[in-house]
Write an enzyme that holds these catalytic residues in place. Sequence first.
Site, mmCIF file in Angstrom:
data_model
loop_
_atom_site.group_PDB
_atom_site.id
_atom_site.type_symbol
_atom_site.label_atom_id
_atom_site.label_comp_id
_atom_site.label_asym_id
_atom_site.label_seq_id
_atom_site.Cartn_x
_atom_site.Cartn_y
_atom_site.Cartn_z
ATOM 1 N N ASP A 216 -19.048 1.044 11.414
ATOM 2 C CA ASP A 216 -18.212 0.991 11.044
ATOM 3 C C ASP A 216 -17.690 1.775 9.891
ATOM 4 O O ASP A 216 -16.941 1.755 8.762
ATOM 5 C CB ASP A 216 -17.509 -0.149 9.957
ATOM 6 C CG ASP A 216 -15.953 -0.650 10.294
ATOM 7 O OD1 ASP A 216 -14.822 -0.066 10.966
ATOM 8 O OD2 ASP A 216 -15.274 -1.900 9.149
ATOM 9 N N ARG B 196 1.758 1.844 4.265
ATOM 10 C CA ARG B 196 1.405 3.003 3.699
ATOM 11 C C ARG B 196 2.778 3.714 3.335
ATOM 12 O O ARG B 196 2.295 4.881 2.979
ATOM 13 C CB ARG B 196 0.132 3.928 3.747
ATOM 14 C CG ARG B 196 -0.724 2.840 4.071
ATOM 15 C CD ARG B 196 -2.347 3.829 3.447
ATOM 16 N NE ARG B 196 -2.364 3.539 5.086
ATOM 17 C CZ ARG B 196 -3.299 2.808 5.734
ATOM 18 N NH1 ARG B 196 -3.535 1.311 5.821
ATOM 19 N NH2 ARG B 196 -3.506 3.017 7.047
ATOM 20 N N CYS C 193 -12.222 -16.443 13.766
ATOM 21 C CA CYS C 193 -11.607 -17.281 12.675
ATOM 22 C C CYS C 193 -12.329 -16.571 11.064
ATOM 23 O O CYS C 193 -11.018 -16.356 10.505
ATOM 24 C CB CYS C 193 -11.298 -18.519 12.650
ATOM 25 S SG CYS C 193 -11.362 -20.176 13.337
ATOM 26 N N ALA D 55 -8.781 -1.431 16.136
ATOM 27 C CA ALA D 55 -10.138 -0.547 16.847
ATOM 28 C C ALA D 55 -11.263 -2.095 17.079
ATOM 29 O O ALA D 55 -11.991 -2.362 18.183
ATOM 30 C CB ALA D 55 -11.486 1.043 16.787
ATOM 31 N N GLU D 56 -11.562 -3.078 16.182
ATOM 32 C CA GLU D 56 -12.178 -3.776 16.092
ATOM 33 C C GLU D 56 -11.553 -5.311 17.673
ATOM 34 O O GLU D 56 -12.205 -5.726 17.864
ATOM 35 C CB GLU D 56 -11.403 -4.817 14.587
ATOM 36 C CG GLU D 56 -12.823 -4.538 13.457
ATOM 37 C CD GLU D 56 -12.474 -3.245 13.128
ATOM 38 O OE1 GLU D 56 -11.366 -2.719 13.613
ATOM 39 O OE2 GLU D 56 -13.573 -2.416 12.515
ATOM 40 N N ASN E 25 -13.502 3.890 13.508
ATOM 41 C CA ASN E 25 -15.323 3.640 14.135
ATOM 42 C C ASN E 25 -14.982 3.357 15.679
ATOM 43 O O ASN E 25 -13.700 3.085 15.962
ATOM 44 C CB ASN E 25 -15.626 2.534 13.302
ATOM 45 C CG ASN E 25 -14.581 0.999 13.570
ATOM 46 O OD1 ASN E 25 -13.481 1.381 12.606
ATOM 47 N ND2 ASN E 25 -14.315 0.475 14.834
ATOM 48 N N GLU F 61 0.820 -0.529 -0.365
ATOM 49 C CA GLU F 61 -0.469 0.071 -0.169
ATOM 50 C C GLU F 61 0.967 1.448 0.089
ATOM 51 O O GLU F 61 0.763 2.421 0.204
ATOM 52 C CB GLU F 61 -1.154 0.283 1.297
ATOM 53 C CG GLU F 61 -2.155 -1.124 0.829
ATOM 54 C CD GLU F 61 -2.884 -0.943 2.213
ATOM 55 O OE1 GLU F 61 -2.616 -0.046 3.418
ATOM 56 O OE2 GLU F 61 -3.783 -1.357 2.705
ATOM 57 N N THR G 292 -0.348 0.702 10.871
ATOM 58 C CA THR G 292 -0.092 1.063 9.351
ATOM 59 C C THR G 292 -0.041 1.555 8.418
ATOM 60 O O THR G 292 0.008 2.310 7.542
ATOM 61 C CB THR G 292 -1.546 0.303 8.636
ATOM 62 O OG1 THR G 292 -2.539 0.723 8.762
ATOM 63 C CG2 THR G 292 -1.222 -1.593 8.863
ATOM 64 N N ASN H 98 -13.072 3.793 0.605
ATOM 65 C CA ASN H 98 -11.810 3.121 1.868
ATOM 66 C C ASN H 98 -10.537 3.838 2.251
ATOM 67 O O ASN H 98 -9.846 5.347 1.969
ATOM 68 C CB ASN H 98 -11.059 1.757 1.948
ATOM 69 C CG ASN H 98 -11.179 1.250 2.981
ATOM 70 O OD1 ASN H 98 -9.985 1.570 3.976
ATOM 71 N ND2 ASN H 98 -12.189 0.325 3.908
ATOM 72 N N THR I 45 -9.603 5.150 16.670
ATOM 73 C CA THR I 45 -8.418 4.674 16.262
ATOM 74 C C THR I 45 -8.170 5.535 15.200
ATOM 75 O O THR I 45 -8.829 6.247 14.362
ATOM 76 C CB THR I 45 -7.772 3.023 15.470
ATOM 77 O OG1 THR I 45 -8.750 2.522 15.093
ATOM 78 C CG2 THR I 45 -7.773 2.851 17.249
HETATM 79 CA CA CA Z 1 -12.532 -0.860 11.355
#
Ligand code: CA
Length: 692
Positions: A319, A131, A615, A192-193, A274, A79, A175, A407, A254
């Site tokens: 999100d 990035r 998973c 955050a997730e 989010n 990226e 990232t 995104n 975040t």
């Molecule tokens: Ca997210």
Amino acid sequence: MKGLWRRAVVVGLALTVAACGRGGVDAKRIAAADGAEWLTYGRTYDEQRFSPLAQVNKDTVGKLGVAWWAEFDTDRGQEATPLVADGVLYTTTAWSKVYAFDARTGKQLWKYDPKVPGEAGFNACCDVVNRGVALWKGRLYVGTIDGRLIALDARTGAVAWDVQTTDRTKPYTITGAPRVVKGKVLIGNGGAEYGVRGYVSAYDADSGKLAWRFYTTPNPKGAPDGAASDRVFRDKASATWSDGVWKESGGGGTVWDAITYDPKLDLVFIGVGNGAPWNHKLRSGGKGDNLFLSSIVALRPETGEYVWHYQTTPGESWDYTATQHIMLADLNIGGVERRVVMQAPKNGFFYVLDARTGALISADKYVPVDWAERIDLSTGRPVEAPSARYRDGGISQQASSPLGGHNWQPMAFSPREGLVYVPAMRNRGFYADALGFKFIPGAWNTGLTRAQAGPNTPSPKPATPPLATGELIAWDPVARKARWTLALPAAWTSGVLATEGGLVFHAAGNAFTAYDANDGKALWSYDAGANVIAPATTYAIDGEQYVALMVGVGGAPMGGDQPRRPGRLLVFKLGGTVKPPPYPAAVAMPPLDLAAATPSKGDADRGAALFGQFCGACHRIGGLLPVLPRSPAILDGEGFKAIVLDGALKANGMAPFRRYFDEAGAEDIRAFLLWQAKQPAPAPKPGGASHG
Ligand code: CA
């Protein structure tokens, strides 16, 4: 003729700067950037990703060919935005590795591997991507997947300092590319997730000492942090939170991508992500706007002091991050020159804000979305669809999905055309409450159902997969509508570059294409051999213009349908004749010999539930990571446990899961996967289940 003259001047300037720019990158040099170099993430502080170079233009672009290329030792997503200074091209790859090349010849000058532990990849929702770097006064700065910020000597790659910016006991990752403003290195983080509390930090570029930190959610203990954010939380932001899971999860928010500096107003704008969990009812009892989730926040660069905020999605529950690219521009709106901030966040509305005050100027749908009817310009708030909040056990299948209308892929702005080029997506997401939700530290904690169909348990998800298609939109931020839109052959496409040559560079699938910035006509295209998601950059050396592009798919959809291929850097120039060898042909996985499987005594329905919870976020059908119902690893119970519970493959990013379930749980998952392996394969289709 005027155009030609301008080109000659630009190339001439390029030579001068390249020859005399040895003092290191600073604000003056970034401000004076004439296009010969690419000194900061968005080329200049305004992050327009517009280059004044015009040697490659509508007339000449047909002669663009590869000048040099390089291949990397990782096949995960690429990226990075390559930067160029003093004749050196700096880029990063997946796993936060840094490379320096002679920008003219492609000779590798040095490389640096921060040796991120493989199992740190488990904390990265959306691949172990990076990035890019920041340059400042002879040094280079990079963030790592395991949460460090590292300063390197730009000439040698030697480490100057290496600081941990996060609590290593929490699932933080980095990232995003750092930015350097007034001698301070700004860096955020993600996670955050999985349950973290977001913030942005400023480190002294010389010493690596923390200068300030701004948290984006309140301190769960109710105490001040001794941070720049304390005052605004005391005065107004804490009151927008109610009782809920955020006190365990940290609330999310975040700052994993956009950080933009305006030297004119001396403000830093951060894009906030989010909530943790996504589900507002669980996170905050369904009450309050939850500042500063899904907001753009303006801060003072020296102190981190709060100046203003604009919240794109109050009470975020889907999100719908506002981490996306924040771009600055001077626009003439209604006959008045306005300094504006522009963003196309995941929620599908294109925002134009007054950069000085944060006042909303306009907000319009750039893709068809139905979670909200419109943004009320008097209140600045969305007018939500009645079903959007999936109340009372309801479900909402709505646009956009967690992947977003747009995104992280950077946009570009052409002042020539007055257009913002947005790599956009049309998609629909599925939202319903998780039943019996319990926050599990470090695990996938969205508060939405991820139920997976087992032999006797139907999936609550609609049978039709959500649609996901890609578009390149030339958005007129003054007229508040698209001038042109191209339907693309892929949904998850690349970032964008615009140039004075009247071109827009963008990739979809394997095709890297130059379009006419005015009307979207394709003028040149190159088959990169693998999918591209990174944005191209451009620079000039010795009177020749180059275009640089990182190749390799990954990120939130974890690779789509393409087999894994090593990342590459392609650098083009007019008359380039180099032909990188094609990637080896993909070898089809042989069908699994299920007769050779050790039969499982596990409970496949219980396994389906565990798979959905632990998973499924990474091991999706059509994902970059192994598709488990097709993997020989599921044939043998002991081998499966060694991988899943004991970390036999942790160097590759497969962390041990013993902290979440035991031998019986692993065997239940194996029973589910063996059952799934016998089912007819669903058509691979990235889209609704993905996020970023
Ligand atoms: Ca997210």
